[in-house]
Design an enzyme around this catalytic site. Sequence first.
Site, PDB file in Angstrom:
ATOM      1  CB  CYS A  52      -0.904   0.018   1.233  1.00 32.28           C
ATOM      2  SG  CYS A  52      -2.160  -1.261   1.225  1.00 32.28           S
ATOM      3  CG  ASN A  53       3.134   1.736   3.210  1.00 31.91           C
ATOM      4  OD1 ASN A  53       4.209   1.154   3.106  1.00 31.91           O
ATOM      5  ND2 ASN A  53       2.238   1.401   4.126  1.00 31.91           N
ATOM      6  CD  GLN A 106      -0.460  -6.443   8.856  1.00 35.70           C
ATOM      7  OE1 GLN A 106      -0.117  -5.337   9.245  1.00 35.70           O
ATOM      8  NE2 GLN A 106      -0.848  -7.396   9.681  1.00 35.70           N
ATOM      9  CB  SER A 180     -13.290 -10.932   2.202  1.00 35.94           C
ATOM     10  OG  SER A 180     -13.353 -11.600   0.953  1.00 35.94           O
ATOM     11  CG  MET A 183      -6.038  -3.773   4.152  1.00 34.34           C
ATOM     12  SD  MET A 183      -4.617  -3.647   5.262  1.00 34.34           S
ATOM     13  CE  MET A 183      -3.289  -3.558   4.060  1.00 34.34           C
TER      14      MET A 183
END
Length: 423
Positions: A52-53, A106, A180, A183
Amino acid sequence: MPELFTIPLALAGISHHAADIATLEAFRFPDEAAFLHEARERFRGVLLLQTCNRIEVLVQGDARSLEGFLQEKGRHGFTVIEGEAVPRHLLELAAGIDSLIVGEDQILGQLKQALAAAEEAGTCCSAIGLCIKKAVHAGVRVRRQTQINRGAVSVGSAAVTLAENLLGTLRDRHILVVGSGEMGVLVAQALAARGLTAIYVANRTYERAVMLADKIGGRAVNFKDLYRYIALSDVVISCTAAPHPVIRTEDIRAVMEERLWPLDTHPRHLILIDIAQPRDVEEGVRSIEGVHLFTIDDLRNVNDATMESRRSEADRARGIIDEEAEHFVRLLRRAAADETLALLYTWAESIRARERDRALARLRERDDRTAEVIDDLTHALTNKILSDVTTAIRACAECGDITTAEALMRAITRGEPCFQNEE
């Protein structure tokens, strides 16, 4: 002498430190398999990490070649590191120190998934495999020996904390989780841990929504009913893996009309938290009255609020990283030395076989037993001669004394073209 005793490693990418979500989205490689396939033609080993980052590319190769390759792919504004800075960065990454949510767990799974993808694509060389496995091992150790992952330790749990901060409490609120996957599970678990009961889970595959909803005591939502449940919800946290937005501006505009009671002048507020990468929610929803859109960029404030309590744990983690980094570098040096020594033994074997055949040719009478004895003798002599010097070469390489290691190689191989020093 060709460059020996060194495994060239380079890493390039961008992260939340210097890039916002739009920049990260633009840098992303949508088709990871195609990227790895193309990179395989340029580098001995390649690994692509996309979260995500952050988006990072690790290669066995030099920094200049990696920089040129990414620029050819239309990527700019990235940073590049090489050499022994690479293993240290990987250690800090796996420890969670470099994450948007400091201490998040994660990243360990994401590193393993990136390694598995590289292995499947045939781009995982031994050096990259060693790097990722060692980094994950160190990350587990940091979490076992510190409390760096105490509190909100994932983007998913931070999203729930953000919603809680915005509303004061989530009790008696209706929360919809869209997606689902990994995350979505983290978000749902964070909601369930707060004792909330009005939790809804939507997913394109309804069976997966049912499985997650059953685990947390929520209700599964068929994806075709998505906007009906958005209209009923106070908070929507979206985290699918879709390559395009799943929550569109015009549909949300219609939803907000449903949230306006006849005697009200303004619709009920709707909080949309988009933690997907690429984005799930169209940016245009910001223009709709009553809609409040938050993205990964907004989670920085949630992380800042918990950083003070983790600062001492991060310092302890850095101490562990210092220990692991020294060992990590020695492992890489040893791996490089082993590659070079394999060349040495290949060279020695060619000489041994040549001299054995010459000796056998000089014998007027020979049988299979004689040939076997001479073969064993030359094997033993070769290994005996090389044993001590290879131990010394490996030891020099491990401690970074490349000059001595190369001098020993020259002393053994001078005169042979495969190791001849070009001066």
